[in-house]
Write a protein that holds these residues in place. Structure first.
Motif, PDB file in Angstrom:
ATOM      1  N   VAL A  55       3.588   0.620   2.859  1.00 43.21           N
ATOM      2  CA  VAL A  55       3.236  -0.337   3.905  1.00 43.21           C
ATOM      3  C   VAL A  55       3.083  -1.716   3.270  1.00 43.21           C
ATOM      4  O   VAL A  55       2.309  -1.891   2.318  1.00 43.21           O
ATOM      5  CB  VAL A  55       1.919   0.060   4.614  1.00 43.21           C
ATOM      6  N   THR A  88      -6.617   0.098   7.434  1.00 38.58           N
ATOM      7  CA  THR A  88      -5.395  -0.601   7.068  1.00 38.58           C
ATOM      8  C   THR A  88      -5.582  -2.112   7.097  1.00 38.58           C
ATOM      9  O   THR A  88      -6.280  -2.647   7.957  1.00 38.58           O
ATOM     10  CB  THR A  88      -4.253  -0.224   8.035  1.00 38.58           C
ATOM     11  N   HIS A  89      -4.963  -2.802   6.131  1.00 36.04           N
ATOM     12  CA  HIS A  89      -4.946  -4.266   6.152  1.00 36.04           C
ATOM     13  C   HIS A  89      -3.882  -4.758   7.128  1.00 36.04           C
ATOM     14  O   HIS A  89      -4.076  -5.756   7.812  1.00 36.04           O
ATOM     15  CB  HIS A  89      -4.673  -4.807   4.747  1.00 36.04           C
ATOM     16  N   THR A  90      -2.766  -4.074   7.167  1.00 34.56           N
ATOM     17  CA  THR A  90      -1.713  -4.377   8.123  1.00 34.56           C
ATOM     18  C   THR A  90      -1.874  -3.421   9.291  1.00 34.56           C
ATOM     19  O   THR A  90      -1.860  -2.205   9.092  1.00 34.56           O
ATOM     20  CB  THR A  90      -0.326  -4.171   7.468  1.00 34.56           C
ATOM     21  N   VAL A  98       0.866   5.354   0.933  1.00 31.91           N
ATOM     22  CA  VAL A  98       0.162   6.392   1.691  1.00 31.91           C
ATOM     23  C   VAL A  98       0.816   7.728   1.336  1.00 31.91           C
ATOM     24  O   VAL A  98       1.990   7.950   1.639  1.00 31.91           O
ATOM     25  CB  VAL A  98       0.270   6.142   3.206  1.00 31.91           C
ATOM     26  N   GLY A 129       3.734  -0.294  13.792  1.00 31.73           N
ATOM     27  CA  GLY A 129       2.992  -1.341  13.108  1.00 31.73           C
ATOM     28  C   GLY A 129       3.341  -2.701  13.657  1.00 31.73           C
ATOM     29  O   GLY A 129       4.402  -2.897  14.251  1.00 31.73           O
ATOM     30  N   GLU A 147       0.840  -1.196   0.000  1.00 34.44           N
ATOM     31  CA  GLU A 147       0.000   0.000   0.000  1.00 34.44           C
ATOM     32  C   GLU A 147       0.879   1.250   0.000  1.00 34.44           C
ATOM     33  O   GLU A 147       1.937   1.265   0.632  1.00 34.44           O
ATOM     34  CB  GLU A 147      -0.912   0.031   1.230  1.00 34.44           C
ATOM     35  N   ALA A 195      -4.122   7.248  10.709  1.00 35.00           N
ATOM     36  CA  ALA A 195      -4.530   5.843  10.581  1.00 35.00           C
ATOM     37  C   ALA A 195      -4.263   5.123  11.887  1.00 35.00           C
ATOM     38  O   ALA A 195      -3.405   5.521  12.677  1.00 35.00           O
ATOM     39  CB  ALA A 195      -3.774   5.168   9.443  1.00 35.00           C
ATOM     40  N   TRP A 251      -4.717   6.953   0.171  1.00 35.44           N
ATOM     41  CA  TRP A 251      -4.278   5.632   0.604  1.00 35.44           C
ATOM     42  C   TRP A 251      -4.607   4.652  -0.513  1.00 35.44           C
ATOM     43  O   TRP A 251      -5.772   4.367  -0.770  1.00 35.44           O
ATOM     44  CB  TRP A 251      -5.013   5.240   1.881  1.00 35.44           C
ATOM     45  N   THR A 286      -4.195   0.933  -2.040  1.00 35.14           N
ATOM     46  CA  THR A 286      -3.835  -0.471  -1.890  1.00 35.14           C
ATOM     47  C   THR A 286      -3.587  -1.041  -3.276  1.00 35.14           C
ATOM     48  O   THR A 286      -4.523  -1.254  -4.046  1.00 35.14           O
ATOM     49  CB  THR A 286      -4.952  -1.254  -1.177  1.00 35.14           C
TER      50      THR A 286
END
Length: 325
Positions: free
Chosen positions: A146, A195-197, A88, A276, A86, A183, A115, A117
Motif C-alpha cells: 500500500v 491505515t495511513h492511506t 500487509v 482505497g 506499507e 482493515a 502490517w 509501515t
C-alpha cells in the motif's frame, strides 16, 4: 482455508447495499502470471498488467502458494530493505515468522495479519519457522503493498500485529457469505488494521450459488481478487476464477457471485475485496523503494548502502555482517 470462521453466519451482523446504490461496472478481468519470490516460494502476481490508475493506492499484491511443502522445502525471503510504503502480510494457512530492524515482528498463522509501515526505511525478513521447515505442510497467504502519500513516506516505521480473532466478521442477508474485515470499514463496521492511506480490505468466503452485493465508498476504487474457486462479478456476470483480478469502475456497490459448482478441492469461492482512496501523486518505484521522484529513489539507495535502515539482528542465521556459516 482460514481458521477464522463461524458455524452460523446468520448470528453475525448483516450488510447489504441500499436499493438505490449504483452498481459498479467491471472494467477488466486480468489473469495473474505465476513466478517465484524470495528464496523460491511460488507466487501469483495479482496486479500484473493492470494500469496503475485503477490500482492507486495499491502497488502490488502476491498470492503466496497455495502449496503443500514436503519436509525441508518451505522457503522465505532473505533480509531486504523497504522505504515509502506499507506491506500487509495475510496468512490463510501455514505459519510465517517476521522480523525487522526496528524491533517489529512475530509469528503469524491461520488468519493473522502483519502490517508493516516501512516509512523512512527498515530491513526485514520473512521466513517459515524451523518446525515448518522440518515437517513441511500447507502454506497459503497474501502480501499487499500500500502506497504512502508524500507527507508520510519518511515517517517512523511502525508494526501492527493483527490476530485473526480480532477481525470484524459480517455476513450477507441470507448468510451465504462470510466477510472478514481486516482493515478499513464496511457499512460502518471497522476492521482492526490502522491505515495511513484510507483503504478497505475484506476477505470473503462465498458459498456455492450465493451472491454478495456490498456498499462501496464512491471515493474508493474497487478490486476483487479470486483466491480460490470460480464465479462472476458485476451486474454483467463477468466470469472469474482462481488467480484473476476484477477491476471495477465507478459506483456505490459491487457484486460477486459464486458458481453453483466449485472445484472438488474448493468448497467455496474465496475473494479478497480491496478499495482505497487514490493518492494521485507521481510515483517512482524501483524494487523495494516506492517514492515520488527519481532523486528520492537515489537517496533511498544511498541511505541503504550507508546502513541507515538499521542493523540486522543476530537471529535467523544472520549477523550484522551477513550470513553465518
Amino acid at each position: 482455508m482460514p481458521a477464522v470462521t463461524v458455524e452460523n453466519p446468520l448470528a453475525l451482523p448483516r450488510v447489504t447495499a441500499p436499493a438505490d446504490a449504483v452498481a459498479r461496472p467491471v472494467l477488466a478481468v486480468q489473469t495473474a502470471p505465476s513466478g517465484f519470490e524470495g528464496e523460491g516460494f511460488p507466487v501469483r502476481r495479482a496486479f500484473a498488467g493492470i494500469n496503475y490508475r485503477h490500482l492507486d493506492p495499491f502497488i502490488m499484491m502476491d498470492q503466496m502458494g497455495e502449496v503443500d511443502y514436503a519436509p525441508g522445502e518451505p522457503k522465505g525471503t532473505p533480509w531486504h530493505p523497504h522505504r515509502g510504503f506499507e506491506t500487509v502480510t495475510y496468512i490463510i494457512d501455514g505459519t510465517f515468522d517476521h522480523q525487522d530492524s526496528h524491533g517489529g515482528g512475530g509469528t503469524i498463522t491461520d488468519g493473522d495479519t502483519q502490517w508493516m509501515t516501512a516509512g523512512s526505511g527498515l530491513l526485514h525478513i520473512e521466513a517459515p519457522p524451523e518446525a515448518l521447515v522440518m515437517s513441511g505442510g500447507l502454506f497459503h497467504g497474501l502480501q499487499l503493498w500500500v502506497n504512502l502519500p508524500a507527507k508520510d513516506k519518511m515517517m517512523a516505521p511502525r508494526y501492527q500485529d493483527i490476530r485473526g480473532g480480532s477481525v470484524q466478521l459480517l455476513t450477507t442477508p441470507d448468510g451465504g457469505a462470510l466477510l472478514r474485515v481486516i482493515a478499513g470499514e464496511l457499512d460502518g463496521h471497522a476492521g482492526p488494521g490502522i491505515t495511513h492511506t484510507p483503504i478497505t480490505m475484506v476477505h470473503a468466503t462465498v458459498a456455492p450459488g450465493a451472491e454478495l452485493t456490498l456498499p462501496w465508498r464512491e471515493d474508493f476504487n474497487g478490486l476483487a481478487y479470486v483466491l480460490a474457486g470460480r464465479g462472476s462479478v458485476g451486474a454483467e456476470r463477468r466470469p472469474v476464477h482462481l488467480g484473476q483480478t476484477a477491476v471495477f469502475g465507478e459506483g456505490s456497490s459491487l457484486t460477486v457471485r459464486a458458481d453453483e459448482k466449485q472445484d472438488s478441492n474448493t468448497p467455496a469461492m474465496e475473494v479478497v475485496l480491496l478499495g482505497g482512496r487514490p493518492i494521485r501523486e507521481p510515483m517512482a518505484h524501483y524494487g523495494p523503494f516506492v517514492m515520488n521522484t527519481r532523486q528520492e529513489l537515489q537517496q533511498a539507495f544511498e541511505d541503504f548502502q550507508k546502513g541507515r535502515f538499521g542493523n540486522i539482528p543476530a537471529v535467523h542465521g544472520m549477523t550484522e555482517e551477513g550470513p553465518t556459516a
